[in-house]
Write a protein that holds these residues in place. Structure first.
Motif, mmCIF file in Angstrom:
data_model
loop_
_atom_site.group_PDB
_atom_site.id
_atom_site.type_symbol
_atom_site.label_atom_id
_atom_site.label_comp_id
_atom_site.label_asym_id
_atom_site.label_seq_id
_atom_site.Cartn_x
_atom_site.Cartn_y
_atom_site.Cartn_z
ATOM 1 N N PRO A 73 0.711 -1.048 0.197
ATOM 2 C CA PRO A 73 0.037 -0.056 -0.047
ATOM 3 C C PRO A 73 0.778 1.250 -0.047
ATOM 4 N N THR A 74 0.711 1.991 -0.913
ATOM 5 C CA THR A 74 1.630 3.291 -1.098
ATOM 6 C C THR A 74 0.809 4.436 -1.794
ATOM 7 N N LEU A 75 1.166 5.432 -0.984
ATOM 8 C CA LEU A 75 0.556 6.899 -1.062
ATOM 9 C C LEU A 75 1.758 7.817 -1.638
ATOM 10 N N LEU A 76 1.324 8.283 -2.863
ATOM 11 C CA LEU A 76 2.206 9.253 -3.676
ATOM 12 C C LEU A 76 1.633 10.566 -3.453
ATOM 13 N N LEU A 77 2.549 11.644 -3.105
ATOM 14 C CA LEU A 77 2.103 12.989 -2.871
ATOM 15 C C LEU A 77 2.891 13.862 -3.670
ATOM 16 N N SER A 78 2.304 14.796 -4.594
ATOM 17 C CA SER A 78 3.073 15.607 -5.382
ATOM 18 C C SER A 78 2.346 17.060 -5.336
ATOM 19 N N VAL A 101 -3.567 0.469 6.849
ATOM 20 C CA VAL A 101 -2.628 -0.356 6.034
ATOM 21 C C VAL A 101 -3.247 -0.714 4.883
ATOM 22 N N SER A 102 -4.076 0.591 4.191
ATOM 23 C CA SER A 102 -4.819 0.312 2.786
ATOM 24 C C SER A 102 -4.932 1.777 2.222
ATOM 25 N N VAL A 103 -4.761 1.902 0.917
ATOM 26 C CA VAL A 103 -4.829 3.016 0.124
ATOM 27 C C VAL A 103 -6.560 3.104 -0.178
ATOM 28 N N LYS A 104 -7.082 2.179 -0.053
ATOM 29 C CA LYS A 104 -8.710 2.151 -0.728
ATOM 30 C C LYS A 104 -9.489 3.184 -0.247
ATOM 31 N N ASP A 105 -9.556 3.677 0.992
ATOM 32 C CA ASP A 105 -10.543 4.768 1.240
ATOM 33 C C ASP A 105 -9.825 6.030 1.422
#
Length: 541
Positions: A438-443, A494-498
């Motif tokens: 699970p990976t969050l990318l921020l720009s 531990v999830s990007v779903k929501d």
């Protein structure tokens, strides 16, 4: 380059006096000043704090089976007593019985301490910044995560307390230093001759092995990772090499594996163009500075012919001093100002005053970069020379020739790498990361270092990821928006779903300063014009 706290000065709340940080670098100042003028990538955070206390008396932690080199300490800006220590590793992993170095870490203990098996590892940028020196910033930004998770900070080899590779600043004032006259090749040779280290061993791959050694030493079964700027490269390497030990990953200001960081020249130019565009499209800014781009070009052209040398008031000490304003310092001051929204708002006024031959506001911006963002330039060179220089294509070289920043950075780093002689990494280093972590990318849309397109490139083979673009953010989205809450949600679930990035659309723009003290236009009959023309620039919240 690139990470992201240079202008955010932190309050000094540490409870112990500050010792001298160990330095293992050279004493040649000219090379470092030249590199930091425009050549350094600055994939970094935008401010630094400093080590505020040496380690205290040793504590035995038998229950946690922590080795005897673990102590407690304080760092500036964090009032809590922290756990600190080091692991000893071979400088060259292929020579395990050879020279040994210490890799230092600090643990900010969880407030509730309900999960002893997990921590969040926060990785600083640069390349060359110390994570421990930025503890206060990480602590503030990750405060919600810290409620239930330890925050782990590691000084990457070659930075901070981990066999620091840098050049001391020396006695010459950076205000009077003329970087136009610097011989990068010769000065780099002098610097290298005084460094007591095998500089070929300070790249990202060896550093990731160190990070894993610290994890094992501390006994964490899983790590959540937050990487900012160059730290996102380190985070991606952790995903590739030790995926079983990672729970989640956040990449903020993304440097994709497929791309040489030397392409930052085009990103810097984009950042400048967005500034001019924003001012033009803002009614008050355009009315006050209708020829901003032309004024910028005018100043740059004049400084290309000869630097401006004049007596000014030092913005830090208030004392009279000699300023040598070169084209490199002019560009570099504005470049670094674009990393932080509140400082970016000052730039049009500073450019306008420079066009009127008043460099005091630009000097105010330049003074915010004098601490070099805590960059260890020797380590910076070891990373870039081994991981990026060999990826320069003829097309990239051609593009760089049309940009002062791109050309100057490339020329400076080529001269440095000719001396540093770090072997190039294998081609597989540049392959995209394939992962279902699970990976969050921020720009940040107005990021002058790592634009949103770099984040899209990193997404290529991430099958369990979301990429959010904050329309009003610069470099380091989590420090200037609701993104820190998204990170906490990711760690918790531990999830990007929501995860929902709608809150990132909140307009947090700073109004441009139209004079030295306010965002309001001066009254046409005001008597403050003369004072304004001579005022020093300062960041205002």
């Amino acid at each position: 380059m690139i990470d992201s706290m240079t202008h955010r000065k932190l309050s000094k709340t540490a409870q112990r006096p500050s010792p001298t940080r160990p330095r293992h670098g050279a004493t040649n100042a000219t090379w470092c000043k030249r590199m930091l003028s425009v050549s350094a990538l600055m994939l970094a955070m935008a401010s630094t704090a400093t080590w505020a206390s040496d380690v205290k008396s040793q504590q035995t932690q038998a229950a946690a089976d922590i080795a005897n080199n673990t102590d407690t300490c304080y760092v500036e800006g964090v009032s809590d007593r922290l756990n600190c220590g080091f692991v000893t590793v071979p400088e060259n992993p292929n020579k395990p019985d050879g020279k040994q170095i210490q890799v230092h870490y600090v643990v900010l203990p969880a407030v509730k301490n309900v999960n002893h098996e997990e921590a969040l590892l926060a990785i600083a940028g640069g390349p060359g910044q110390s994570a421990i020196d930025n503890a206060a910033g990480f602590d503030a930004m990750l405060s919600k995560v810290r409620q239930q998770r330890d925050i782990l900070l590691i000084d990457q080899r070659g930075t901070g307390r981990s066999n620091l590779l840098t050049c001391d600043e020396g006695a010459q004032s950076p205000l009077s230093f003329n970087d136009d006259n610097a011989n990068t090749l010769a000065e780099t040779q002098k610097c290298l001759a005084k460094i007591d280290a095998d500089v070929t061993q300070y790249g990202s791959l060896n550093a990731i092995k160190d990070f894993e050694a610290v994890r094992q030493h501390l006994g964490y079964k899983k790590l959540h990772i937050y990487g900012i700027s160059y730290g996102t490269r380190m985070a991606q390497l952790y995903m590739r090499l030790y995926p079983a030990h990672l729970a989640t990953v956040t990449l903020d200001g993304i440097v994709p594996m497929q791309q040489s960081v030397l392409e930052i020249g085009a990103s810097i130019d984009r950042g400048f163009d967005l500034l001019f565009k924003d001012c033009q499209e803002t009614t008050a800014c355009h009315a006050q500075f209708p020829e901003l781009k032309a004024e910028f070009d005018q100043v740059a052209a004049s400084l290309a012919k000869a630097p401006v040398m004049e007596n000014v008031y030092d913005p830090v000490t208030g004392e009279k001093t000699m300023l040598t304003m070169t084209r490199g310092k002019f560009y570099g001051s504005i470049r670094m100002a674009l990393y932080q929204a509140n400082v970016r708002a000052l730039v049009p006024h500073a450019i306008h005053q420079a066009a009127k031959h008043n460099f005091q506001p630009i000097l105010g911006l330049y003074s915010l970069t004098i601490d070099n963002a805590g960059m260890a330039m020797g380590m910076h060179a070891s990373v870039v020379c081994g991981e990026d220089m060999h990826r320069i294509t003829p097309a990239m070289r051609e593009q760089a020739q049309h940009s002062f920043m791109g050309r100057t950075m490339l020329e400076g780093l080529e001269a440095t790498c000719e001396v540093w002689k770090v072997p190039a990494v294998d081609d597989s280093f540049s392959e995209p990361i394939s992962s279902d972590i699970p990976t969050l990318l921020l720009s940040g849309e107005i990021d002058p270092a790592t634009p949103p397109s770099w984040g899209e490139l990193a997404m290529e083979k991430l099958t369990n990821a979301k990429h959010f673009v904050a329309p009003y953010a610069t470099h380091g989205v989590a420090y200037q928006s609701c993104a820190n809450n998204l990170i906490a949600d990711l760690v918790r679930s531990v999830s990007v779903k929501d995860l929902d990035g709608e809150c990132l659309k909140k307009d947090v723009r700073r109004s441009f300063y139209l004079n030295a003290s306010s965002v309001e236009p001066l009254n046409a009959t005001s008597t403050k014009t003369t004072a304004d023309d001579n005022a020093s620039t300062g960041a205002k919240e």
